[in-house]
Scaffold this active site. Structure first.
Site, PDB file in Angstrom:
ATOM      1  CG  ASP A  40      43.952  -8.328  53.077  1.00 27.55           C
ATOM      2  OD1 ASP A  40      44.765  -9.050  52.441  1.00 27.55           O
ATOM      3  OD2 ASP A  40      44.307  -7.500  53.921  1.00 27.55           O
ATOM      4  CG  ASP A  70      45.158 -11.335  43.178  1.00 26.20           C
ATOM      5  OD1 ASP A  70      45.854 -10.298  43.306  1.00 26.20           O
ATOM      6  OD2 ASP A  70      45.591 -12.377  42.648  1.00 26.20           O
ATOM      7  CB  VAL A  71      44.715  -5.379  44.459  1.00 28.20           C
ATOM      8  CG1 VAL A  71      43.800  -5.185  45.658  1.00 28.20           C
ATOM      9  CG2 VAL A  71      46.151  -5.661  44.901  1.00 28.20           C
ATOM     10  CB  SER A 149      57.517   2.833  50.346  1.00 22.80           C
ATOM     11  OG  SER A 149      58.693   2.545  51.091  1.00 22.80           O
ATOM     12  CE1 TYR A 162      57.100  -2.732  49.632  1.00 26.60           C
ATOM     13  CE2 TYR A 162      58.691  -0.966  49.911  1.00 26.60           C
ATOM     14  CZ  TYR A 162      57.470  -1.549  50.223  1.00 26.60           C
ATOM     15  OH  TYR A 162      56.634  -0.927  51.130  1.00 26.60           O
ATOM     16  CE  LYS A 166      54.587   0.103  48.508  1.00 28.53           C
ATOM     17  NZ  LYS A 166      53.128   0.235  48.731  1.00 28.53           N
TER      18      LYS A 166
END
Length: 287
Positions: A40, A70-71, A149, A162, A166
């Site tokens: 994280d 940091d992905v 999501s 967003y 997703k």
């Protein structure tokens, strides 16, 4: 029967693991004797989460690893995989869970679009590319769980960046599972986690108490574990407001927009309000 990857001394790596669904999953895995790495951002958050996990892990702090990652940066994620390999010997469960949700519209702001896609979509892609090859090579049962999501399926108005991120996770995870099942000897399976309304830092929006309609992160993880044990790919979570049957009708209506050549997002179009209500009622009444 529990999935064999969820066994004592196996290793789980969870991005976005310092809070919410990620921390709830990490707590579950630590509690059954697994070694856990949470990745994280924010050293203080990671330290607090690590202390919580160490308190339930059978091996205490020795079974817990944290990493500031940091992905959106592939080098960060690749370094994480190497560090887990060195510390614990490999990965049995990868949960690509890191996510953010700043506001957006189709007209911007550009920075929000870039950051949401970088974390929510590219984070999943980076995690898969960095971890999956060695997981496959180990020839052990394993899991790659990607957090999607419902907004990536029904794409409601309000935050298109967003939704796009997703929707991309859904498509990527479907393709990944298809590819994994066609690799000879591969014992890794991919799964799409589709939470309902879950009360987390991402969804709180300033609230300090859980709304009655929301599930806790722990409830959501319990459901996820049960459905993985049952062999589900699509882990479609209900909540206290929306049962599965209603989710199914909403998803079917969204697909029907294309088949019926209705206006985009007709569920929210005033001309289709009555038709949608009848469609939902028919499904929920069992007719």
């Amino acid at each position: 029967m529990p999935h064999p990857a969820m066994s004592p001394n196996n290793v789980a790596v969870i991005t976005g693991g310092a809070s919410g669904i990620g921390l709830a999953a990490a707590t579950h895995f630590a509690g059954i004797g697994m070694k856990v790495c949470i990745a994280d951002i924010g050293n203080e958050r990671l330290a607090e989460a690590a202390a919580r996990l160490a308190s339930v892990a059978r091996g205490g702090a020795a079974d817990i690893m944290t990493a500031s990652v940091d992905v959106s940066r592939f080098d960060d994620v690749a370094s994480l995989e190497t560090a887990v390999q060195k510390r614990f010997g490999g990965t049995d469960i990868l949960m690509n869970n890191a996510g953010i949700g700043p506001d957006s519209t189709s007209l911007g702001p550009l920075e929000n679009w870039q950051r949401i896609l970088a974390v929510n979509l590219w984070g999943v892609i980076h995690g898969t590319l960095a971890f999956a090859p060695r997981m496959i090579e180990r020839a052990r049962p394993g899991l790659i769980i990607n957090t999607g999501s419902k907004q990536g399926i029904t794409t409601p108005p309000g935050n298109p960046a967003y939704n796009v991120s997703k929707a991309g996770v859904k498509a990527q995870t479907e393709a990944l599972q298809h590819e994994l099942r066609n690799i000879p000897g591969c014992r890794i399976t991919a799964h799409l986690m589709i939470p309902g309304h879950v009360f987390t830092a991402l969804t709180a929006r300033g609230r300090t108490e859980k709304p009655p309609g929301a599930w806790t992160a722990e409830q959501t993880v319990d459901f996820m574990i049960a459905r993985i044990d049952a062999g589900d790919f699509y882990i479609l979570c209900p909540d206290n407001d929306v049962p599965r049957q209603l989710d199914e009708r909403r998803m079917l209506w969204a697909a029907g927009d294309i088949v019926e050549n209705r206006p985009a997002l007709s569920r929210w179009h005033p001309d289709y309000a009555e038709a949608f209500a009848r469609f939902v009622k028919g499904g929920l009444s069992g007719s």
